[in-house]
Design an enzyme around this catalytic site. Structure first.
Site, PDB file in Angstrom:
ATOM      1  N   LYS A 207      -7.577   0.753  -8.530  1.00  0.00           N
ATOM      2  CA  LYS A 207      -6.925   0.791  -7.025  1.00  0.00           C
ATOM      3  C   LYS A 207      -7.406   2.478  -6.773  1.00  0.00           C
ATOM      4  O   LYS A 207      -6.905   3.336  -7.454  1.00  0.00           O
ATOM      5  CB  LYS A 207      -5.541   0.368  -7.121  1.00  0.00           C
ATOM      6  CG  LYS A 207      -4.868   0.607  -5.897  1.00  0.00           C
ATOM      7  CD  LYS A 207      -3.545  -0.183  -6.065  1.00  0.00           C
ATOM      8  CE  LYS A 207      -2.806   0.297  -4.463  1.00  0.00           C
ATOM      9  NZ  LYS A 207      -1.465  -0.334  -4.618  1.00  0.00           N
ATOM     10  N   ARG A 217       1.896  -0.222   4.610  1.00  0.00           N
ATOM     11  CA  ARG A 217       2.968   0.423   4.404  1.00  0.00           C
ATOM     12  C   ARG A 217       3.881   0.385   5.624  1.00  0.00           C
ATOM     13  O   ARG A 217       5.139   0.458   5.409  1.00  0.00           O
ATOM     14  CB  ARG A 217       2.777   2.134   4.253  1.00  0.00           C
ATOM     15  CG  ARG A 217       1.986   2.007   2.818  1.00  0.00           C
ATOM     16  CD  ARG A 217       1.339   3.748   2.676  1.00  0.00           C
ATOM     17  NE  ARG A 217       0.727   3.681   1.233  1.00  0.00           N
ATOM     18  CZ  ARG A 217      -0.167   4.733   0.763  1.00  0.00           C
ATOM     19  NH1 ARG A 217      -0.143   5.717   1.693  1.00  0.00           N
ATOM     20  NH2 ARG A 217      -1.036   4.661  -0.112  1.00  0.00           N
ATOM     21  N   LYS A 230      -0.461   9.405  -3.238  1.00  0.00           N
ATOM     22  CA  LYS A 230      -0.281   8.638  -4.407  1.00  0.00           C
ATOM     23  C   LYS A 230      -1.692   9.122  -5.446  1.00  0.00           C
ATOM     24  O   LYS A 230      -2.007   8.180  -6.259  1.00  0.00           O
ATOM     25  CB  LYS A 230      -0.473   7.218  -4.112  1.00  0.00           C
ATOM     26  CG  LYS A 230       0.797   6.730  -3.456  1.00  0.00           C
ATOM     27  CD  LYS A 230       1.072   5.134  -3.170  1.00  0.00           C
ATOM     28  CE  LYS A 230       2.105   4.955  -2.451  1.00  0.00           C
ATOM     29  NZ  LYS A 230       2.364   3.190  -2.265  1.00  0.00           N
ATOM     30  N   GLU A 246     -10.967   1.942 -16.034  1.00  0.00           N
ATOM     31  CA  GLU A 246      -9.739   1.317 -16.084  1.00  0.00           C
ATOM     32  C   GLU A 246      -9.718  -0.002 -16.059  1.00  0.00           C
ATOM     33  O   GLU A 246      -8.968  -0.920 -16.684  1.00  0.00           O
ATOM     34  CB  GLU A 246      -9.472   1.656 -14.395  1.00  0.00           C
ATOM     35  CG  GLU A 246      -8.698   2.917 -14.224  1.00  0.00           C
ATOM     36  CD  GLU A 246      -7.421   3.228 -14.622  1.00  0.00           C
ATOM     37  OE1 GLU A 246      -6.744   2.150 -15.079  1.00  0.00           O
ATOM     38  OE2 GLU A 246      -6.791   4.418 -14.364  1.00  0.00           O
ATOM     39  N   LYS A 261      -9.870  -2.363  -5.289  1.00  0.00           N
ATOM     40  CA  LYS A 261      -8.956  -2.454  -4.091  1.00  0.00           C
ATOM     41  C   LYS A 261      -9.107  -0.814  -3.435  1.00  0.00           C
ATOM     42  O   LYS A 261      -8.853  -0.192  -4.314  1.00  0.00           O
ATOM     43  CB  LYS A 261      -7.510  -2.594  -4.273  1.00  0.00           C
ATOM     44  CG  LYS A 261      -6.715  -2.663  -3.092  1.00  0.00           C
ATOM     45  CD  LYS A 261      -5.257  -2.837  -3.349  1.00  0.00           C
ATOM     46  CE  LYS A 261      -4.382  -2.730  -2.512  1.00  0.00           C
ATOM     47  NZ  LYS A 261      -2.854  -2.570  -2.827  1.00  0.00           N
ATOM     48  N   SER A 287      -5.213  -3.808   4.322  1.00  0.00           N
ATOM     49  CA  SER A 287      -4.549  -3.930   5.833  1.00  0.00           C
ATOM     50  C   SER A 287      -5.502  -2.901   6.551  1.00  0.00           C
ATOM     51  O   SER A 287      -5.543  -3.391   7.888  1.00  0.00           O
ATOM     52  CB  SER A 287      -2.929  -3.319   5.737  1.00  0.00           C
ATOM     53  OG  SER A 287      -3.187  -2.084   5.108  1.00  0.00           O
ATOM     54  N   TYR A 326      -5.960 -11.175   4.814  1.00  0.00           N
ATOM     55  CA  TYR A 326      -4.847 -11.376   5.618  1.00  0.00           C
ATOM     56  C   TYR A 326      -5.445 -12.449   6.695  1.00  0.00           C
ATOM     57  O   TYR A 326      -4.934 -13.163   7.581  1.00  0.00           O
ATOM     58  CB  TYR A 326      -4.486 -10.311   6.594  1.00  0.00           C
ATOM     59  CG  TYR A 326      -3.962  -9.288   5.682  1.00  0.00           C
ATOM     60  CD1 TYR A 326      -2.476  -9.516   5.116  1.00  0.00           C
ATOM     61  CD2 TYR A 326      -4.586  -8.306   4.966  1.00  0.00           C
ATOM     62  CE1 TYR A 326      -2.102  -8.565   4.103  1.00  0.00           C
ATOM     63  CE2 TYR A 326      -3.876  -7.234   4.426  1.00  0.00           C
ATOM     64  CZ  TYR A 326      -2.602  -7.342   3.870  1.00  0.00           C
ATOM     65  OH  TYR A 326      -2.129  -6.580   3.026  1.00  0.00           O
TER      66      TYR A 326
HETATM   67  C1  PBG Z   1       1.997  -1.441  -3.320  1.00  0.00           C
HETATM   68  C2  PBG Z   1       0.694  -1.818  -2.594  1.00  0.00           C
HETATM   69  C3  PBG Z   1      -0.091  -1.240  -1.785  1.00  0.00           C
HETATM   70  C4  PBG Z   1      -0.996  -2.357  -1.251  1.00  0.00           C
HETATM   71  C5  PBG Z   1      -0.833  -3.586  -2.134  1.00  0.00           C
HETATM   72  N1  PBG Z   1       0.146  -3.173  -3.120  1.00  0.00           N
HETATM   73  C6  PBG Z   1       0.037  -0.289  -0.868  1.00  0.00           C
HETATM   74  C7  PBG Z   1       0.051   1.160  -1.715  1.00  0.00           C
HETATM   75  O1  PBG Z   1      -0.356   1.170  -2.791  1.00  0.00           O
HETATM   76  O2  PBG Z   1       0.084   2.062  -1.185  1.00  0.00           O
HETATM   77  C8  PBG Z   1      -1.878  -2.056  -0.169  1.00  0.00           C
HETATM   78  C9  PBG Z   1      -2.462  -3.473   0.538  1.00  0.00           C
HETATM   79  C10 PBG Z   1      -2.808  -3.227   1.829  1.00  0.00           C
HETATM   80  O3  PBG Z   1      -3.191  -2.098   2.318  1.00  0.00           O
HETATM   81  O4  PBG Z   1      -3.434  -4.355   2.291  1.00  0.00           O
HETATM   82  N2  PBG Z   1       1.700  -0.849  -4.701  1.00  0.00           N
END
Ligand code: PBG
Length: 337
Positions: A207, A217, A230, A246, A261, A287, A326
């Site tokens: 990720k 968010r 992050k 990982e 991701k 998203s 989605y």
């Molecule tokens: C939270 C999480 C995130 C997403 C899934 N779980 C956001 C982040 O890590 O800030 C993102 C999913 C998306 O953008 O559709 N841990």
């Protein structure tokens, strides 16, 4: 009268014409290398408090946060369309968020109520529970924070408690999305100890610290509270070898499947992971990717349905076993169960 044009001498081709199988629809269908079916699609849902309540997400036109009762209806629709599993994300009310994220392990939290309501009403569908603290913390970080540092081992202790309440509520797959070290092993041990040997772990293994999470968010209400970024736990987008480490580590710790991701900008990682590890690999069309397609289509720049299908096929072609998207319900319906 059709124009008469001169033909170039193509004898050098020696008969090799790659366009030949593309001439007709039946022939294109025969040589098609990958297929997309509704079983490839996992549908993320955003859960809110209330009854018969839906709210819009400004940056995700077409996606709504749903109260638990409407999530149950959505789950029925997903099942009927042949979608195998849902991924749930709670939008925790402000007053329940805290520095210690205690709401994450409240057995009656929004997430748990959604899990058990859906499990009761639609037992045939798989339920994937996101485990990370950003959906419960006051600061939008995925871990506990002390003096600006994201604490690893203390965060794991909260995540384990969170995963256990989720599993008791009906989660079939625990999906840690936090990128703390050692969380898969810790979750596996705790689940086994509590008698949940059959609960799967889908690790968000590779990720990345991505700009494409912005709309999510907003959807879960963590964006405007997020201080900093992050990057001390999510991966640097310049790296690929590190993603393999990982993944290797999460598998060694007991992950049943792994996730890459975001999705489309990281198809090289999906392909590489599929070649290096013989395990189920999922990709998350996040998203921001959703928003790009919707907004480009709304502006008349691209054909919406066509672009959606093309993007989902790209994941399959790269080697993904499935895609969190989605668009899942709409596409599953279009494809036919
Ligand atoms: C939270 C999480 C995130 C997403 C899934 N779980 C956001 C982040 O890590 O800030 C993102 C999913 C998306 O953008 O559709 N841990």
């Amino acid at each position: 009268m059709a124009e008469q044009w001169d033909k170039h001498d193509m004898s050098f081709l020696d008969g090799r014409r790659l366009r030949r199988p593309r001439r007709t629809a039946w022939s294109r269908a025969m040589v098609r290398e990958t297929v997309l079916t509704s079983a490839d699609l996992i549908w993320p849902l955003f859960v809110i408090e209330g009854q018969n309540e839906k709210t819009q997400i400004r940056t995700m036109p077409g996606v709504e946060r749903l109260s638990v009762d409407l999530c149950v209806q959505a789950a029925k629709a997903a099942r009927d369309a042949g979608i195998p599993a849902l991924a749930l994300f709670p939008n925790t009310p402000d007053h329940l968020r805290s520095e210690s994220a205690e709401e994450a392990y409240n057995p009656d939290n929004l997430m748990c109520r959604a899990l058990s309501a859906i499990k009761d009403a639609v037992p045939e569908i798989g339920l994937i529970a996101d485990v990370a603290l950003d959906e419960y913390s006051a600061n939008g970080q995925d871990g506990l924070v002390r003096d600006g540092e994201i604490l690893n081992d203390e965060t794991i202790a909260v995540m384990v408690r969170s995963a256990l309440v989720q599993t008791r509520a009906g989660a079939d797959i625990i999906a840690p999305s936090d990128m703390m070290d050692g969380r898969v092993a810790a979750l596996r041990a705790a689940l086994d100890q509590e008698g949940f040997e059959q609960t799967q772990i889908m690790a968000y293994a590779a990720k990345y610290a991505s700009y494409f999470y912005g709309p999510f968010r907003e959807a879960v209400g963590s964006g405007n509270r997020l201080v900093g970024d992050k990057r001390t736990y999510q991966m640097d987008y310049a790296n690929s070898d590190e993603a393999m480490r990982e993944i290797e580590q999460d598998l060694a710790e007991g992950a049943d499947s792994v996730m890459v991701k975001p999705g489309l900008p990281y198809l090289d990682i999906v392909r590489r992971a599929k070649s290096e590890f013989n395990v189920p690999i999922y990709a998350y069309q996040v998203s921001g990717e959703y928003a790009m397609i919707e907004m480009a289509a709304a502006a008349g720049a691209i054909d919406r349905k066509g672009a959606i299908l093309e993007s989902l096929y790209a994941f399959k072609r790269a080697g993904a076993n499935g895609v969190l998207s989605y668009f899942a319900l709409e596409v599953a319906r279009d494809l036919g169960a």
